[in-house]
Design a protein around this motif. Structure first.
Motif, PDB file in Angstrom:
ATOM      1  N   ASN B 172       0.824  -1.210   0.000  1.00 29.52           N
ATOM      2  CA  ASN B 172       0.000   0.000   0.000  1.00 29.52           C
ATOM      3  C   ASN B 172       0.859   1.262   0.000  1.00 29.52           C
ATOM      4  OD1 ASN B 172      -2.145  -1.673  -0.015  1.00 29.52           O
ATOM      5  ND2 ASN B 172      -3.084  -0.937   1.890  1.00 29.52           N
ATOM      6  N   ALA B 173       1.995   1.196   0.702  1.00 33.73           N
ATOM      7  CA  ALA B 173       2.904   2.343   0.709  1.00 33.73           C
ATOM      8  C   ALA B 173       3.463   2.575  -0.692  1.00 33.73           C
ATOM      9  CB  ALA B 173       4.034   2.108   1.708  1.00 33.73           C
ATOM     10  N   ALA B 185       5.013   8.037   2.180  1.00 37.36           N
ATOM     11  CA  ALA B 185       4.350   6.755   2.473  1.00 37.36           C
ATOM     12  C   ALA B 185       5.348   5.711   2.990  1.00 37.36           C
ATOM     13  CB  ALA B 185       3.654   6.226   1.220  1.00 37.36           C
ATOM     14  N   TYR B 186       6.589   5.771   2.462  1.00 36.64           N
ATOM     15  CA  TYR B 186       7.590   4.819   2.952  1.00 36.64           C
ATOM     16  C   TYR B 186       7.928   5.080   4.418  1.00 36.64           C
ATOM     17  CZ  TYR B 186       8.522   3.003  -1.736  1.00 36.64           C
ATOM     18  OH  TYR B 186       8.419   2.405  -2.953  1.00 36.64           O
ATOM     19  N   PHE B 187       7.965   6.359   4.799  1.00 41.29           N
ATOM     20  CA  PHE B 187       8.213   6.668   6.214  1.00 41.29           C
ATOM     21  C   PHE B 187       7.088   6.140   7.089  1.00 41.29           C
ATOM     22  CE2 PHE B 187      11.034   9.877   4.345  1.00 41.29           C
ATOM     23  CZ  PHE B 187      12.165   9.642   5.103  1.00 41.29           C
ATOM     24  N   VAL B 188       5.874   6.353   6.612  1.00 38.70           N
ATOM     25  CA  VAL B 188       4.718   5.848   7.368  1.00 38.70           C
ATOM     26  C   VAL B 188       4.840   4.336   7.548  1.00 38.70           C
ATOM     27  CG1 VAL B 188       2.220   5.543   7.369  1.00 38.70           C
ATOM     28  CG2 VAL B 188       3.213   7.711   6.614  1.00 38.70           C
ATOM     29  N   ALA B 189       5.207   3.653   6.468  1.00 41.37           N
ATOM     30  CA  ALA B 189       5.357   2.195   6.539  1.00 41.37           C
ATOM     31  C   ALA B 189       6.436   1.823   7.555  1.00 41.37           C
ATOM     32  CB  ALA B 189       5.708   1.634   5.160  1.00 41.37           C
ATOM     33  N   ALA B 190       7.558   2.542   7.494  1.00 37.86           N
ATOM     34  CA  ALA B 190       8.656   2.231   8.416  1.00 37.86           C
ATOM     35  C   ALA B 190       8.208   2.383   9.863  1.00 37.86           C
ATOM     36  CB  ALA B 190       9.849   3.144   8.137  1.00 37.86           C
TER      37      ALA B 190
END
Lengths: 227, 215
Positions: B172-173, B185-190
């Protein structure tokens, strides 16, 4: 009355024949000590009696319950003292928990450790551990108790308290077979002393006969009588 | 970083967290009992079973998990077995992690000294009673640290499901990044992965404390 009869037991580990044809009978109420140098097969004989070792040949007749006490105690470290005692009665004999606890508390009183009921084995001294181990074996109400060098792993000052408990058991006419190096215990408590050497029973007789002035040279050497 | 943008994408990525947790829970719940069973199998004296289980742990520990996922999803249909992507992930993850758990449990069981078996036998306990009441509880204490490692690895391995287009956190990211040309979005995923591993770490710290009551 015979409680265990052993006929012509042979046992080998690889090339080494540890037991070379043992015949042996224990009667109800007898206290028998087995002595001999290490490697003479005495522990193996004891372990064959309750099938911890499978004899290669020969027969063992015993239809009584056998309890065993080990040199290294082998208490269950994750269980408290009282849990060590009630585990097998509940799991194997299906005795109700409350009843098992009551019976086990009596046994703890007998070995003088009622105040340790909720302690864990790692909190006990060696002597206390072995007394718990004796109580744990008794919790299954055995008719025969085997002791495999029960004081050999103990500091000298802790040996007495364990021997005291064993003496008390003997006075209550528990049938006992004890592999030991404690010659005083053998002399004072046992009805029969067995001397083993090289996988055979060399002498089997009353303690005064076997221990005081035996004729067999190997036994004299073992007992340090000829210095 | 634009806060209003992050709040606008967070819901979509959180949906992925649900799938991630599903894969996680299914894997843990199924692979631990399997691992115990296989470990006992490896320790039983029946040779053919030992060889079979040795081959199993070799294959699943010896090839990439991603390859196993591809095989389950794209390869098995050749043999007439077709899975939905999520089911393919479940099956692969369970078998893969059970292989690791098999080895961890085997080592844990073997670390318990033989005197414990002898005492149990001398008290009249049978094999199952001895295992259930005496050996496995002690082995559990021994295996907690390596199990904690695997439990954390699994959180991150679930991201491989993205390769089968399963809409979990990373997938989703990635979709969000591709759509918006923006890497938030990648930061959110991390952060989500860090939160999940944080929980797992705490759980295992608690478990180790609980088993610390004896030596």
């Amino acid at each position: 009355m015979e409680i265990i009869r052993i006929e012509n037991i042979h046992k080998r580990f690889g090339d080494l024949e540890v037991l070379k044809g043992i015949d042996f009978v224990a009667n109800k109420g007898e206290v028998i000590t087995i002595i001999g140098s290490s490697g003479s097969g005495k522990s193996t004989l004891l372990r064959c009696m309750n099938h911890l070792e499978k004899a290669d040949q020969g027969r063992i007749h015993c239809d009584c319950r056998i309890g065993m006490v080990f040199q290294n105690f082998n208490l269950f470290p994750h269980k408290s003292v009282i849990e060590n005692l009630i585990e097998a009665p509940i799991i194997v004999k299906k005795i109700p928990r409350q009843q098992a606890i009551e019976f086990s508390m009596g046994l703890l009183a007998k070995v003088g450790l009622t105040d340790k009921r909720d302690a864990y084995p790692c909190q006990l001294s060696g002597g206390q551990k072995q007394r718990v181990a004796i109580a744990r074996a008794l919790a299954m109400e055995p008719q025969l108790m085997l002791f495999d060098e029960p004081t050999s792993a103990l500091d000298p000052q802790l040996i007495g308290e364990v021997l005291q408990v064993m003496k008390k058991l003997a006075e209550e006419h528990m049938t006992m077979i004890v592999v030991t190096h404690e010659m005083n215990f053998a002399r004072e408590v046992s009805d029969r002393v067995i001397y083993m050497d090289n996988g055979v029973i060399v002498v089997d007789g009353p303690p005064e006969e076997v221990l005081v002035d035996p004729k067999i040279p190997e036994l004299r050497t073992f007992l340090n009588l000829d210095r | 970083m634009d806060v209003s943008y992050v709040t606008s994408i967070i819901g979509f990525i959180l949906q992925g967290t649900g799938i991630t947790m599903k894969v996680y829970v299914v894997t843990i719940v199924c692979s631990i009992p399997l691992g115990i069973l296989f470990a006992l199998g490896k320790l039983c004296p029946f040779r053919p079973l030992q060889y079979l289980l040795a081959a199993y742990t070799w294959v699943f520990r010896g090839t990439p998990l991603l390859l196993q996922l591809f095989f389950a999803y794209y390869g098995l249909p050749v043999f007439g077995i077709e899975f939905q992507p999520l089911m393919a992930a479940y099956v692969t993850f369970v078998l893969n992690y059970a292989a690791y758990f098999t080895e961890i449990f085997r080592a844990g069981i073997q670390s318990i000294e033989v005197g414990q078996y002898e005492a149990s036998k001398a008290l009249g306990m049978n094999y199952l009673q001895t295992m259930r009441r005496i050996i496995l509880p002690q082995a559990t204490k021994v295996i907690l640290p390596p199990m904690g490692n695997e439990a954390i690895n699994l959180v991150k391995d679930t991201a491989l499901c993205a390769a089968l287009s399963i809409p979990e956190i990373l997938r989703n990211a990635k979709v969000t990044v591709a759509r918006d040309f923006s890497i938030e979005a990648y930061f959110v995923a991390a952060v989500l992965y860090l939160l999940l591993t944080f929980v797992i770490i705490r759980v295992f710290r608690e478990l180790e404390k609980r088993y610390g009551y004896y030596n």
